[in-house]
Design an enzyme around this catalytic site. Structure first.
Site, PDB file in Angstrom:
ATOM      1  N   SER A 117      23.887 -16.139 -17.355  1.00  0.00           N
ATOM      2  CA  SER A 117      24.638 -14.901 -17.123  1.00  0.00           C
ATOM      3  C   SER A 117      24.830 -14.090 -18.390  1.00  0.00           C
ATOM      4  CB  SER A 117      25.997 -15.222 -16.492  1.00  0.00           C
ATOM      5  OG  SER A 117      26.726 -16.114 -17.311  1.00  0.00           O
ATOM      6  N   HIS A 138      18.819 -13.530 -14.282  1.00  0.00           N
ATOM      7  CA  HIS A 138      20.242 -13.724 -14.025  1.00  0.00           C
ATOM      8  C   HIS A 138      20.490 -13.605 -12.533  1.00  0.00           C
ATOM      9  CE1 HIS A 138      24.628 -12.123 -14.279  1.00  0.00           C
ATOM     10  NE2 HIS A 138      24.581 -13.388 -13.914  1.00  0.00           N
ATOM     11  N   GLU A 150      18.728 -10.004 -12.119  1.00  0.00           N
ATOM     12  CA  GLU A 150      18.319  -9.257 -13.308  1.00  0.00           C
ATOM     13  C   GLU A 150      17.183 -10.010 -14.000  1.00  0.00           C
ATOM     14  OE1 GLU A 150      22.114  -7.234 -15.206  1.00  0.00           O
ATOM     15  OE2 GLU A 150      22.588  -9.271 -14.555  1.00  0.00           O
ATOM     16  N   ASN A 189      26.966  -7.862 -16.119  1.00  0.00           N
ATOM     17  CA  ASN A 189      28.171  -8.394 -16.760  1.00  0.00           C
ATOM     18  C   ASN A 189      28.749  -7.434 -17.790  1.00  0.00           C
ATOM     19  OD1 ASN A 189      29.207 -10.803 -15.688  1.00  0.00           O
ATOM     20  ND2 ASN A 189      27.436 -11.941 -16.444  1.00  0.00           N
TER      21      ASN A 189
END
Length: 308
Positions: A117, A138, A150, A189
């Site tokens: 992440s 991700h 991602e 994120n």
């Protein structure tokens, strides 16, 4: 892509079993392993539980399970793989050692993907001899219910490897996006934690309580976010209005580079959120379970809508 190619998965936990489920549900063959014998043994039941939770019938579940083979060793898992997803714990030395093993056993043209992440993909892959086929993916939790993946490119990742991974994920029913620079937090994120930083600051500064923050998001712009991205919204209202708002509000938005002292104190005091019964808000076990069930039900409904 032909259906007989093997997708390798390293790690049979929360993320690994979900990745395996996604690939198998799409009709692809999966080989999966885990260093823990208990995790390997529990994998079929874990996949079955997730499939049932998503509303799949027994025939669909059985078909997916028939495409997943649990193997005892990493070498046998990746030996004939088209692509390998590493889903190990977020520990740099561990991931680096796993990829050294994968590179020694996988075909030269196998695509190597680390699932993380926030960890830098460049650092994870820097020890490989052939970095051109290595990249990051991700997957969001739970990986079998969140569409987005991602795909992170390093300075060494070759264009064909990026294209092949994007195509594989799309074929598996995911929504892949390219991240062309390996930066901490990638896209999702960075956006999510920018919002969280301001949310924490609002409570820390006494502007409102935590419940008010959550209510504002859920009852206002949060309702638009699944169908209207932030830059779409800016274009909708106009870049001129967006600029005028920024000229007024940005100077007062939280911008310190480190974590909030208020958040640090919560952690120091053992107020770790739902798992401890208190964080920004207080939680009974029943309240925490209700929130988790609400999220699962919501994601299941969205998944059903997308499948239709």
């Amino acid at each position: 892509m032909t259906q007989d190619r093997i997708i390798g998965v390293i790690g049979a936990g929360l993320m690994g079993h979900g990745i395996a489920l996604v690939m198998a549900r799409a009709g692809l063959r999966v080989a999966i392993t885990d260093p823990m014998a208990e995790a390997r043994a529990a994998l079929p039941a874990r996949v079955r539980e997730s499939m049932t939770l998503m509303g799949h019938d027994e025939a669909t579940t059985a078909a997916a399970l028939s495409r997943i083979e649990v193997r005892d060793t990493l070498a046998s898992t990746v030996a004939n793989a088209y692509a390998v997803f590493e889903a190990a714990p977020e520990k740099m030395a561990l991931k680096q050692s796993i990829f050294a093993e994968i590179e020694a056993a996988a075909p030269r043209d196998c695509i190597l993907a680390s699932n993380t992440s926030v960890m830098p993909i460049t650092e994870i892959m820097e020890g490989l001899a052939f970095k051109d086929r290595a990249l990051g993916t991700h997957w969001w939790n739970p990986p079998h219910m969140i569409p987005l993946v991602e795909v992170i490119r390093t300075e060494w990742t070759a264009a064909p490897a990026m294209a092949a991974m994007m195509a594989l994920l799309a074929e598996a029913g995911k929504t892949p996006v390219r991240v062309d620079k390996d930066v901490p937090g990638f896209i999702g994120n960075r956006l999510q934690h920018a919002l969280w930083r301001e949310a924490v600051s609002l409570v820390e500064r006494g502007i409102c309580d935590a419940e008010s923050v959550d209510t504002v998001v859920k009852s206002c712009f949060g309702r638009r976010l699944s169908v209207l991205g932030p830059l779409e919204n800016a274009d909708l209202v106009g870049t001129d209005l967006t600029l005028a708002i920024h000229e007024t509000v940005l100077a007062d938005i939280e911008n310190r580079p480190g974590p909030s002292p208020y958040l640090q104190q919560l952690v120091a005091d053992g107020k770790l959120g739902m798992k401890s019964g208190e964080g920004f808000r207080s939680w009974t076990a029943e309240e925490a379970a209700k929130v988790r069930n609400r999220v699962t039900t919501h994601l299941k409904k969205l998944d059903t809508i997308l499948d239709d």
